[in-house]
Design an enzyme around this catalytic site. Sequence first.
Site, PDB file in Angstrom:
ATOM      1  N   ARG A   1       0.859  -1.186   0.000  1.00 29.79           N
ATOM      2  CA  ARG A   1       0.000   0.000   0.000  1.00 29.79           C
ATOM      3  C   ARG A   1       0.892   1.232   0.000  1.00 29.79           C
ATOM      4  O   ARG A   1       2.008   1.194   0.546  1.00 29.79           O
ATOM      5  CB  ARG A   1      -0.838   0.077   1.285  1.00 29.79           C
ATOM      6  CG  ARG A   1      -2.178  -0.592   1.228  1.00 29.79           C
ATOM      7  CD  ARG A   1      -3.152   0.110   0.284  1.00 29.79           C
ATOM      8  NE  ARG A   1      -4.430  -0.571   0.232  1.00 29.79           N
ATOM      9  CZ  ARG A   1      -4.717  -1.570  -0.601  1.00 29.79           C
ATOM     10  NH1 ARG A   1      -3.835  -2.007  -1.464  1.00 29.79           N
ATOM     11  NH2 ARG A   1      -5.926  -2.117  -0.599  1.00 29.79           N
TER      12      ARG A   1
ATOM     13  N   GLU B   1      -1.604   8.117  -3.934  1.00 33.50           N
ATOM     14  CA  GLU B   1      -1.916   7.773  -5.319  1.00 33.50           C
ATOM     15  C   GLU B   1      -3.350   8.197  -5.669  1.00 33.50           C
ATOM     16  O   GLU B   1      -4.197   8.249  -4.773  1.00 33.50           O
ATOM     17  CB  GLU B   1      -1.721   6.258  -5.563  1.00 33.50           C
ATOM     18  CG  GLU B   1      -2.633   5.371  -4.754  1.00 33.50           C
ATOM     19  CD  GLU B   1      -2.323   3.875  -4.923  1.00 33.50           C
ATOM     20  OE1 GLU B   1      -1.165   3.472  -4.781  1.00 33.50           O
ATOM     21  OE2 GLU B   1      -3.297   3.135  -5.176  1.00 33.50           O
TER      22      GLU B   1
ATOM     23  N   HIS C   1      -0.816   0.570  -9.615  1.00 34.85           N
ATOM     24  CA  HIS C   1      -1.632  -0.269  -8.726  1.00 34.85           C
ATOM     25  C   HIS C   1      -2.398  -1.346  -9.523  1.00 34.85           C
ATOM     26  O   HIS C   1      -3.630  -1.379  -9.507  1.00 34.85           O
ATOM     27  CB  HIS C   1      -2.603   0.610  -7.916  1.00 34.85           C
ATOM     28  CG  HIS C   1      -3.074  -0.046  -6.647  1.00 34.85           C
ATOM     29  ND1 HIS C   1      -3.375   0.666  -5.512  1.00 34.85           N
ATOM     30  CD2 HIS C   1      -3.297  -1.347  -6.341  1.00 34.85           C
ATOM     31  CE1 HIS C   1      -3.782  -0.164  -4.560  1.00 34.85           C
ATOM     32  NE2 HIS C   1      -3.737  -1.394  -5.045  1.00 34.85           N
TER      33      HIS C   1
HETATM   34  C1  8YV Z   1      -7.225  -3.601  -5.801  1.00 37.29           C
HETATM   35  C2  8YV Z   1      -5.641  -4.101  -3.899  1.00 37.29           C
HETATM   36  O1  8YV Z   1      -7.201  -3.675  -7.170  1.00 37.29           O
HETATM   37  O2  8YV Z   1      -6.967  -5.907  -3.192  1.00 37.29           O
HETATM   38  C3  8YV Z   1      -6.275  -4.951  -2.860  1.00 37.29           C
HETATM   39  O3  8YV Z   1      -6.088  -4.666  -1.664  1.00 37.29           O
HETATM   40  O4  8YV Z   1      -4.812  -3.324  -3.600  1.00 37.29           O
HETATM   41  C4  8YV Z   1      -5.984  -4.260  -5.336  1.00 37.29           C
HETATM   42  O5  8YV Z   1      -6.031  -5.607  -5.644  1.00 37.29           O
HETATM   43  C5  8YV Z   1      -7.465  -2.171  -5.419  1.00 37.29           C
HETATM   44  O6  8YV Z   1      -7.468  -1.982  -4.047  1.00 37.29           O
HETATM   45  C6  8YV Z   1      -8.793  -1.672  -5.976  1.00 37.29           C
HETATM   46  O7  8YV Z   1      -9.871  -2.333  -5.402  1.00 37.29           O
END
Ligand code: 8YV
Length: 328
Positions: free
Chosen positions: A240, A269, A287
């Site tokens: 993250r 972001e 991402h």
């Molecule tokens: C997502 C992510 O695409 O699942 C997660 O925690 O970081 C990613 O797989 C993003 O958060 C959008 O939903």
Amino acid sequence: MSKPKVLVARAIFPETIERLAQHFEVESNQADEAWSKAGLIERLQGKAGVFTTGSERIDAELLDACPDLKICANMAVGYNNFDTDAMTARGVLGTNAPDVLTETTADFGFALLMATARRIAESEHFLRAGRWQKWAYDMFSGSDIHGSTLGIIGMGRIGQGIARRGAHGFGMKVIYHNRSRLDAALEAECKASYVGKEELLKTADHVVLVVPYTPASHHTIGAAEIALMKPTATLINIARGGIVDDAALALALKERRIAAAGLDVFEGEPKVHPDLLTVPNVVLTPHIASATVPTRKAMADLAVDNLVGYLVKGQPLTPVNPAVLAKN
Ligand code: 8YV
């Protein structure tokens, strides 16, 4: 009987909307408009559920303004966009989307590691810019993956997937650091040894970050941690934004205090620290670690299953604050 109402906060697969429409009265955002918090609150009036993607912040202010809301279903395994304490206090359930993205995300972590260590993006830019005039023995020499030491910080499901790829596929020595140690059977399966964070940073050739974001994990890697790393090391963040101090990292990359970094997530972001955009020894992706069509569909399906599970059948699949269920 009228159907419960749900809101889908971002554009999503048409079949996801169709599935929801079998059970709910659905308001969607297929134009993918950027809604302000006030806009989100307005649209949540009368809604029992919301399908979120990880970008929508669900906090006390929003919850207090949306008294009909019962469940927020995140299409993401991470749920740091939820204030779970505020949700639990108000009896609002949160759900996430674990497991279905584990292998896809681990694949991507490995791809980013390889692209970073072997300077794939940097050399491709060089070629595209028409700068390749002749071959040279030291052109874009990177660092080896096979036989090197892989350090994983955060040994949940995705971390374990990366460990298996490294140990079994590339003969890497795998060390890891985590809040709690894995049981012996899982350690053996991942061929991974538990070490302290400092030892990991000092000895790993490649450091991969897969920890969830919490106030406690904020800036897990800052200037002090980077200073412990080998000057030849690479750092990969697929966790993250905020797990790494991006300003400190950009400076370290510029001064070549570590060799390179691969980043899929960023502080604030979709904005990216401007200095990261100018240093050559970093691979930057927007991402996309879970972005394959089958996996994104599975994540969306799980969010739908949670909404249907809770609002129609009374039993969600993957709650993140199950205390709400106990209260009901
Ligand atoms: C997502 C992510 O695409 O699942 C997660 O925690 O970081 C990613 O797989 C993003 O958060 C959008 O939903």
